[in-house]
Structures are given as C-alpha cells and as structure tokens.
Design a protein around this motif. Sequence first.
Motif, PDB file in Angstrom:
ATOM      1  N   GLY A  95       0.835  -1.169   0.035  1.00  0.00           N
ATOM      2  CA  GLY A  95       0.009   0.179  -0.099  1.00  0.00           C
ATOM      3  C   GLY A  95       0.912   1.305  -0.065  1.00  0.00           C
ATOM      4  O   GLY A  95       0.679   2.081  -0.735  1.00  0.00           O
ATOM      5  N   GLU A  96       1.657   1.414   0.925  1.00  0.00           N
ATOM      6  CA  GLU A  96       2.719   2.544   1.120  1.00  0.00           C
ATOM      7  C   GLU A  96       3.413   2.637  -0.190  1.00  0.00           C
ATOM      8  O   GLU A  96       3.775   3.868  -0.501  1.00  0.00           O
ATOM      9  CB  GLU A  96       3.428   2.426   2.368  1.00  0.00           C
ATOM     10  N   MET A 347       5.515   8.335   9.243  1.00  0.00           N
ATOM     11  CA  MET A 347       6.532   7.269   9.183  1.00  0.00           C
ATOM     12  C   MET A 347       7.843   7.680  10.094  1.00  0.00           C
ATOM     13  O   MET A 347       8.027   8.688  10.308  1.00  0.00           O
ATOM     14  CB  MET A 347       7.343   7.169   7.975  1.00  0.00           C
ATOM     15  N   ARG A 348       8.313   6.566  10.734  1.00  0.00           N
ATOM     16  CA  ARG A 348       9.599   6.743  11.402  1.00  0.00           C
ATOM     17  C   ARG A 348      10.937   7.181  10.625  1.00  0.00           C
ATOM     18  O   ARG A 348      10.969   6.834   9.349  1.00  0.00           O
ATOM     19  CB  ARG A 348       9.933   5.677  12.203  1.00  0.00           C
ATOM     20  N   CYS A 377       3.802  -1.681   6.429  1.00  0.00           N
ATOM     21  CA  CYS A 377       3.680  -0.472   5.823  1.00  0.00           C
ATOM     22  C   CYS A 377       5.199   0.292   6.170  1.00  0.00           C
ATOM     23  O   CYS A 377       5.642   0.702   7.049  1.00  0.00           O
ATOM     24  CB  CYS A 377       2.472   0.325   6.772  1.00  0.00           C
ATOM     25  N   GLY A 378       5.545   0.826   4.882  1.00  0.00           N
ATOM     26  CA  GLY A 378       6.707   1.673   4.784  1.00  0.00           C
ATOM     27  C   GLY A 378       8.007   1.157   4.619  1.00  0.00           C
ATOM     28  O   GLY A 378       9.018   1.477   4.475  1.00  0.00           O
ATOM     29  N   ILE A 379       7.739  -0.211   4.370  1.00  0.00           N
ATOM     30  CA  ILE A 379       9.033  -1.207   4.517  1.00  0.00           C
ATOM     31  C   ILE A 379       9.134  -1.420   2.832  1.00  0.00           C
ATOM     32  O   ILE A 379       8.157  -1.875   2.301  1.00  0.00           O
ATOM     33  CB  ILE A 379       9.061  -2.572   4.821  1.00  0.00           C
ATOM     34  N   THR A 380      10.208  -0.619   2.170  1.00  0.00           N
ATOM     35  CA  THR A 380      10.411  -0.763   0.856  1.00  0.00           C
ATOM     36  C   THR A 380      11.072  -1.675   0.011  1.00  0.00           C
ATOM     37  O   THR A 380      11.619  -2.743   0.877  1.00  0.00           O
ATOM     38  CB  THR A 380      10.904   0.723   0.348  1.00  0.00           C
TER      39      THR A 380
END
Length: 395
Positions: A95-96, A347-348, A377-380
């Motif tokens: 999603g992100e 995001m952190r 979420c946020g892990i690319t």
Amino acid sequence: VKKSQLVQTRLSMRRGVLWITAVVSSRRLRLQSHGVAAANAFSASAPSTTRSSSTSSNMSSCSSATSGRPDALGVHLERIRSDKNEVLILDGGTGEELFRRGVPDDRKIWSATAVVNEKHHRCLRDVHKSFIDAGSDAITSNSYGITPGVGFSREDLVKYVGLAGLLARQSINEDGKSVVCGSLGPLVESYRPDLVSEHAEGVEFYKLMATALAPNVDCLLAETMSSVEESTQAVEAVGSLPSQIRRPLMVSYTLNSAGKIRSGESVLEAIPKVLRFAGRQEVDLIAVLFNCAEPEAITKAFEEISGEGNLQQLLQDNDIQLGAYANRLTPVPDQWSLEESEEAQAMRDDLSPPEYYDKFVKKWVRDFGVQLVGGCCGITPEHISYMRSHLRPTA
C-alpha cells in the motif's frame, strides 16, 4: 450514531446464507492434504501433539492452485524446514509503496484504489514485481482494503478480491520460485479488537474472500489480526472451503507496544489457542507471524516465546514456522480509524534499510529462529534488497 454502530448495522443487514460458485481453471485442481494435528495441550505436564509422518510429508509439499503450476510454496517450506538457517523472505508494504509511486491514498478504501481503478493496475503489478526483483520469495495480494466494513458489497468483494489475486499472479514468473499469498485483512478496521465482526458473520465474509482468492494464490494470509477471535474467524472460513480450493494458511497478529496482541491477549496464550482451533477445523496452518507493529514490540513477543519451552516444542512438533514483518509507522493509537484519520500515519526516520535489518530482522533470525521475514507499511523494496543481500546472498 457511532461509526462502530453503523458498521455493525451495515454488516448485519447483509446476513444470509452465502452461495458461491468457485471458478475453477480448466486444468484439473490438485487435491491438497489438509490434515493438521491439533495442539491438545500447552502445559508442563501435558505432552505436545505432533503430526503424523504421512501428514507432515504431505504438508511439506503443499498443493499449488493447479496441477500445471510449480509448487513454489512446497519448495520453500521444504527448504526452510530442512535447514534452520534458511529463511523465506516476504515482501514489504504494498500500500505505502503504491502511494509512494503516485497512487492516491484513499482514506476509506486505502490501497484498494489500485484494484478498483484499472488505470492503476500497471502500477500495482510493477510494485509486486519490484519486491520480487528486490529479493522477495513471496508477494501478497493487494486485497487488504477490500472489505465489507468500508462498503464493498458481496458482489464487489468477489470481483475485486479475486482481481487482486489475479494481478498478483500476473506479476510473477511461473518458474517455481515465487509464492503468492492471498491477504485476508480485518473486515471492519485495522488494530481494533473492539470492532471485530460477530463470529458467524465474519466466517461468512472470510469464506467469500478466500474462495475468490483461491484460483490464484498458493496460500492464504490472515494478517493484522487484532485478537484470537478475529483470527479464528479466518481459520474457520478456510476450513469450511471444499478441499479442491482450500489453501494452506498463515496467521499474523498485530501487537501493541508491550508486545501483546491488540486485544491485550498474550502471545503465549494466543498461539496454542489458534493451533488447537486450526486442528479442529482441519486447516493446514503453516506459520504464525506478527505484522504491522513496531519492530520493538515484535522483539518483545519473540522474547516471551523464546522463554517458554513448552510453546517452542509445540511449534516444532506441528511444523509451525515463526515469522515477522514490522511496519515503519510511528505508534498507532488504540482508537485509531482509517476513515477518521485526516492523513496517513507518519513514518519513523530511524528505520532505514540497514537499521531495520541490523537492529531487528537480524536478531529475529539469529536469536529467535524466525524463518519468515519481510516488512509491512513503509518497508520498501530497498529494505527487502538489503535484507536479501545479508540473509540469502548467494541464492
């Protein structure tokens, strides 16, 4: 009227017997083994329940969706079961990653936008491919946001959940190396055990979604479960499917900052419960994971598990793998709601690819024997690539 009341009313109006015709490929479906020994006891005095040798053998070569498709899941399971130093690398946050590439962040249906709107299909396939190219052994269908809780009708659930599975399948090469997991997310709201559907109704909707996914996935992933009750709804739904379309199942829980399931239940209590329930439902449960939580919380959960020998033996006797795919979000409040949030969760800035791996993933694998790892979420794709270069550099 409160949102939760509206949602429950809307779901209740959809009660009734669900009749689904599973669309089957012209190629004959290969029947899969679904025998799982129940975890009868979890105490110092009671012996753990083990699978029979025939059941274990069948489950290590889980059937793929059709007889003509390489059994990628079975190959990877055999690889990690035969060598405890091996890992299966999941994908990151689909999603992100879609939003990062320009797909609108709909605060009602979230990443489902990329399935509902055909103009985003190419981007969705590209995201799936980017994780495979980065080193993921498995990708997950973008069906997480397609739920009755945000207004999808039964007809649209079948249409779009099935389409999400198809788009994921179209994104991989059928070379026997890539696994497609079918996402079964929370039906009403993420992180909210207080909004979980009534049991029979939840089973009905999960059965609908699992049936739609079955033709294109190798296994099902009930993810971001916020309570044991929520997870048992998905388990029962999978167990009620005809054997021809029943897929192996992984169950993944979201945790609070203390390392407990969002409902407050301890992971030491939850895991034996879901194993026993899966056994009664004759579901091929292959893994228990933790996801969409702070990596620090996941570490706390693994520390608890590592200190409980009976639970470790129970997992070993039943060939249950442990897994984790944390998010990069700042802590999510207890009463969080997607539709009521005005913008995406921040995001952190302290979880770069090296930081995520060196501080957390490396420890999970090395110290706790975790063999399924990835990100939420946020892990690319960059995170996955870094992970792959350290965990499976020569594969």
